[in-house]
Scaffold this motif. Structure first.
Motif, short mmCIF file in Angstrom:
data_model
loop_
_atom_site.label_atom_id
_atom_site.label_comp_id
_atom_site.label_asym_id
_atom_site.label_seq_id
_atom_site.Cartn_x
_atom_site.Cartn_y
_atom_site.Cartn_z
N ALA A 107 0.85 -1.19 0.00
CA ALA A 107 0.00 0.00 0.00
C ALA A 107 0.89 1.24 0.00
O ALA A 107 2.05 1.17 0.40
N ALA A 108 0.33 2.36 -0.44
CA ALA A 108 1.05 3.62 -0.41
C ALA A 108 0.07 4.77 -0.32
O ALA A 108 -1.09 4.65 -0.74
N ILE A 109 0.58 5.89 0.20
CA ILE A 109 -0.27 7.06 0.42
C ILE A 109 0.51 8.31 0.09
O ILE A 109 1.70 8.43 0.41
N SER A 110 -0.14 9.25 -0.55
CA SER A 110 0.50 10.51 -0.89
C SER A 110 0.62 11.39 0.35
O SER A 110 0.02 11.11 1.39
N VAL A 167 -4.67 12.11 -0.15
CA VAL A 167 -5.75 12.03 -1.15
C VAL A 167 -5.59 10.80 -2.03
O VAL A 167 -6.56 10.15 -2.40
N ARG A 168 -4.35 10.51 -2.40
CA ARG A 168 -4.11 9.34 -3.24
C ARG A 168 -3.62 8.17 -2.40
O ARG A 168 -2.62 8.26 -1.70
N ILE A 169 -4.36 7.08 -2.49
CA ILE A 169 -4.03 5.86 -1.75
C ILE A 169 -4.18 4.68 -2.71
O ILE A 169 -5.16 4.62 -3.47
N SER A 188 -2.66 4.88 6.48
CA SER A 188 -2.97 6.25 6.88
C SER A 188 -1.67 6.91 7.34
O SER A 188 -0.67 6.24 7.54
N ARG A 189 -1.72 8.22 7.49
CA ARG A 189 -0.53 8.92 7.95
C ARG A 189 -0.93 10.10 8.82
O ARG A 189 -1.99 10.69 8.64
N ASN A 231 3.42 5.80 -10.66
CA ASN A 231 2.70 4.69 -10.03
C ASN A 231 3.35 4.38 -8.69
O ASN A 231 4.54 4.06 -8.63
N PHE A 232 2.57 4.43 -7.63
CA PHE A 232 3.13 4.24 -6.29
C PHE A 232 3.71 2.83 -6.10
O PHE A 232 4.58 2.63 -5.26
N ALA A 233 3.19 1.87 -6.82
CA ALA A 233 3.66 0.50 -6.64
C ALA A 233 5.01 0.26 -7.27
O ALA A 233 5.76 -0.62 -6.83
#
Length: 124
Positions: free
Chosen positions: A49-52, A56-58, A71-72, A105-107
């Motif tokens: 998983a990743a979060i901006s 907003v972007r998850i 979450s952060r 792409n966060f992945a």
């Protein structure tokens, strides 16, 4: 430099829950994408998983979608991974990572900093 330290891993029965934390220190936490990855014995590291920065972007891997929540808390320089309905196949060392957000792409994007990891073991 950003130092990342994970915590919260442990042994849990299938169906149980764990909450991982990743505390960042050093350079500002600001602006970084924060991601969670895992690596099981004999397997390649995989995106979880990743979060901006804004939250907003998850993004989630298909294998954890609906069970895990990232979450952060930017005020605390900490990112979390709430893991519910755990399965034996979730057993792995979980690492958090920080990378600059170029809109990739966060992945698959490059992450600059990595933590040492925390072991999660799910028994059947």
């Amino acid at each position: 430099q950003v130092q990342l330290v994970e915590s919260g891993g442990g042994l849990v029965q299938a169906g149980g829950s764990l909450r991982l934390s990743c505390a960042a220190s050093g350079r500002t936490f600001s602006g970084y994408v924060m991601g969670w990855f895992r690596q099981a014995p004999g397997k390649e590291r995989e995106f979880v998983a990743a979060i901006s920065w804004s939250g907003v972007r998850i993004y989630y891997a298909d294998s954890v979608q609906g069970r895990f929540t990232i979450s952060r808390d930017n005020a605390k320089n900490t990112v979390y991974l709430q893991m519910n309905s755990l399965k034996p196949e979730d057993t792995a060392v979980y690492h958090c990572a920080a990378g600059t957000d170029y809109g990739s792409n966060f992945a698959t994007m490059h992450y600059d900093y990595w933590g040492q990891g925390t072991q999660v073991t799910v028994s059947s």
